[in-house]
Design an enzyme around this catalytic site. Structure first.
Site, PDB file in Angstrom:
ATOM      1  N   ARG A   1       0.721  -7.391  -3.539  1.00 57.20           N
ATOM      2  CA  ARG A   1       1.277  -6.758  -4.747  1.00 57.20           C
ATOM      3  C   ARG A   1       2.714  -6.295  -4.473  1.00 57.20           C
ATOM      4  O   ARG A   1       3.674  -6.837  -5.001  1.00 57.20           O
ATOM      5  CB  ARG A   1       0.367  -5.582  -5.169  1.00 57.20           C
ATOM      6  CG  ARG A   1       0.592  -5.111  -6.599  1.00 57.20           C
ATOM      7  CD  ARG A   1       1.789  -4.211  -6.753  1.00 57.20           C
ATOM      8  NE  ARG A   1       1.743  -3.091  -5.819  1.00 57.20           N
ATOM      9  CZ  ARG A   1       2.773  -2.310  -5.569  1.00 57.20           C
ATOM     10  NH1 ARG A   1       3.928  -2.511  -6.167  1.00 57.20           N
ATOM     11  NH2 ARG A   1       2.680  -1.329  -4.692  1.00 57.20           N
ATOM     12  N   ASP A   2       2.871  -5.312  -3.614  1.00 52.51           N
ATOM     13  CA  ASP A   2       4.191  -4.734  -3.341  1.00 52.51           C
ATOM     14  C   ASP A   2       5.151  -5.810  -2.814  1.00 52.51           C
ATOM     15  O   ASP A   2       6.328  -5.857  -3.177  1.00 52.51           O
ATOM     16  CB  ASP A   2       4.024  -3.608  -2.298  1.00 52.51           C
ATOM     17  CG  ASP A   2       5.138  -2.582  -2.330  1.00 52.51           C
ATOM     18  OD1 ASP A   2       6.268  -2.935  -2.711  1.00 52.51           O
ATOM     19  OD2 ASP A   2       4.888  -1.419  -1.958  1.00 52.51           O
TER      20      ASP A   2
ATOM     21  N   HIS B   1       2.283   5.984   2.281  1.00 51.52           N
ATOM     22  CA  HIS B   1       2.841   4.667   1.937  1.00 51.52           C
ATOM     23  C   HIS B   1       4.324   4.721   2.302  1.00 51.52           C
ATOM     24  O   HIS B   1       5.149   5.202   1.528  1.00 51.52           O
ATOM     25  CB  HIS B   1       2.617   4.427   0.442  1.00 51.52           C
ATOM     26  CG  HIS B   1       3.147   3.137  -0.096  1.00 51.52           C
ATOM     27  ND1 HIS B   1       2.345   2.187  -0.698  1.00 51.52           N
ATOM     28  CD2 HIS B   1       4.409   2.636  -0.162  1.00 51.52           C
ATOM     29  CE1 HIS B   1       3.093   1.169  -1.098  1.00 51.52           C
ATOM     30  NE2 HIS B   1       4.359   1.421  -0.794  1.00 51.52           N
TER      31      HIS B   1
ATOM     32  N   HIS C   1       7.993   3.135   3.574  1.00 48.64           N
ATOM     33  CA  HIS C   1       8.864   1.968   3.636  1.00 48.64           C
ATOM     34  C   HIS C   1       9.765   2.097   4.848  1.00 48.64           C
ATOM     35  O   HIS C   1      10.061   3.201   5.302  1.00 48.64           O
ATOM     36  CB  HIS C   1       9.696   1.860   2.348  1.00 48.64           C
ATOM     37  CG  HIS C   1       8.909   1.308   1.193  1.00 48.64           C
ATOM     38  ND1 HIS C   1       9.404   0.381   0.316  1.00 48.64           N
ATOM     39  CD2 HIS C   1       7.634   1.547   0.787  1.00 48.64           C
ATOM     40  CE1 HIS C   1       8.478   0.072  -0.581  1.00 48.64           C
ATOM     41  NE2 HIS C   1       7.397   0.770  -0.325  1.00 48.64           N
TER      42      HIS C   1
ATOM     43  N   CYS D   1      11.826  -2.216  -2.708  1.00 40.79           N
ATOM     44  CA  CYS D   1      12.898  -2.545  -3.622  1.00 40.79           C
ATOM     45  C   CYS D   1      13.961  -3.338  -2.879  1.00 40.79           C
ATOM     46  O   CYS D   1      14.481  -2.859  -1.875  1.00 40.79           O
ATOM     47  CB  CYS D   1      13.499  -1.244  -4.127  1.00 40.79           C
ATOM     48  SG  CYS D   1      13.592  -1.211  -5.872  1.00 40.79           S
TER      49      CYS D   1
ATOM     50  N   ASN E   1       8.075  -2.420   2.960  1.00 46.77           N
ATOM     51  CA  ASN E   1       7.053  -1.539   3.512  1.00 46.77           C
ATOM     52  C   ASN E   1       7.026  -1.711   5.026  1.00 46.77           C
ATOM     53  O   ASN E   1       7.467  -2.724   5.547  1.00 46.77           O
ATOM     54  CB  ASN E   1       5.686  -1.954   2.976  1.00 46.77           C
ATOM     55  CG  ASN E   1       5.541  -1.697   1.493  1.00 46.77           C
ATOM     56  OD1 ASN E   1       5.171  -0.617   1.087  1.00 46.77           O
ATOM     57  ND2 ASN E   1       5.859  -2.693   0.686  1.00 46.77           N
TER      58      ASN E   1
HETATM   59 ZN    ZN Z   1       5.820   0.113  -1.301  1.00 49.93          ZN
END
Ligand code: ZN
Length: 309
Positions: free
Chosen positions: A17-18, A212, A214, A245, A254
């Site tokens: 997903r990410d 979570h 990054h 991003c 991530n």
């Molecule tokens: Zn993320």
């Protein structure tokens, strides 16, 4: 800070997903399904596989329904979908038998939330409270994900009290787990340590707290260590270090799941993940994307002294 590190850690893989969401190209559904099926056979217990967002805004995940229908994930592994609002939940619901968890997300900062989902934080929160309530009625597990929890690229500092007030509302709505996202890599280890201690205090022992991180500024694993020392035993990461991003261009994503698993296992903290199988999955996604990836362990290979001893 407890200083007693957890013995075991649970990892939710969010690369499908990410990661796939943030690739400039749309990855073919066939390739996504193959990669997810592969990740599901590495020992990972939680997989975030897609998101029900507007296909005109995020064409990379327009195949959410097809992905969910086609993946073959062994029983006992939680399949998660990311849900921004009630409309997303309505789209996901007919596929109820294909997933077991929803992650409802919003940002802690107004400007980021506006940029991301075009709503105020209050509007997002009201919608997600309904989504989480509905999800629980459907027998789904519910996680709330709070982005920009450690800093906002537009607003700078995000007070922990504001983040935890949002978290409390999500818990009251029925969320069993809250993930705190360092969406643009602004967190530092001292801040993380203080934050998780405060979050545990504020949310009580029953709520699962998830980090979570990054790796935008290379501090992802340092932040993991700080969170571990504060008792956090649940993490989200992305194979190959995908995701995040892509602003500014070249910014990394991530933390890599391979790097996280390698570090934890070397520390004697069990993840249940077969690192070799995970590295093979990361190599497979590198092949699909046709470019070098940020994952250090994918580049260097696993620590091998156990083998040569
Ligand atoms: Zn993320």
């Amino acid at each position: 800070m407890t200083d007693a590190l957890p013995d075991t850690v649970c990892i939710r893989e969010v690369g499908p997903r990410d990661g796939f969401q943030n690739e400039p190209e749309v990855i073919p559904t066939d390739a996504k399904v193959r990669l997810i099926d592969r990740l599901a056979r590495t020992g990972l217990r939680r997989l975030e596989v897609t998101s029900f967002v507007r296909p005109d805004v995020i064409p990379q995940l327009a195949d959410a329904t097809e992905v969910l229908r086609r993946i073959d994930v062994p029983p006992g592994i939680a399949v998660t979908v990311l849900i921004p609002n009630e409309r997303g939940f309505e789209l996901a619901l007919p596929l109820r038998e294909h997933f077991s968890e929803i992650n409802g997300f919003l940002s802690a900062s107004e400007t980021h939330n506006r940029h991301n989902v075009n709503r105020t934080v209050a509007e997002s929160l009201t919608g997600l409270e309904r989504v989480i309530g509905r999800a629980r009625e459907e027998g789904l597990r519910a996680e709330g994900v709070i982005s920009t929890a450690f800093g906002c690229p537009y607003e700078g500092e995000v007070p922990a009290e504001r983040v935890l007030a949002i978290a409390r509302r999500l818990v009251e709505a029925g969320a069993q787990e809250i993930a705190f996202g360092d969406t643009t890599g602004m967190a530092n280890p001292r801040q993380v340590s203080a934050f998780f201690a405060q979050a545990r205090e504020a949310l009580g022992p029953a709520v699962e707290l998830t980090a979570h991180f990054h790796n935008t500024r290379g501090q992802g694993l340092a932040n993991v260590l700080a969170a571990l020392q504060a008792g956090c035993a649940s993490y989200e990461s992305s194979f190959g270090e995908l995701g995040g991003c892509p602003v500014p261009p070249g910014a990394t994503g991530n933390i890599a799941t391979e790097d996280l698993v390698s570090m934890l296992e070397e520390m004697g903290i069990a993840t249940g993940v077969d690192l070799d199988a995970l590295l093979a999955a990361a190599a497979a996604v590198r092949e699909v994307l046709g470019r070098p990836l940020g994952s250090h362990t994918l580049t260097a290979g696993p620590v091998n002294w156990h083998r040569s001893a």
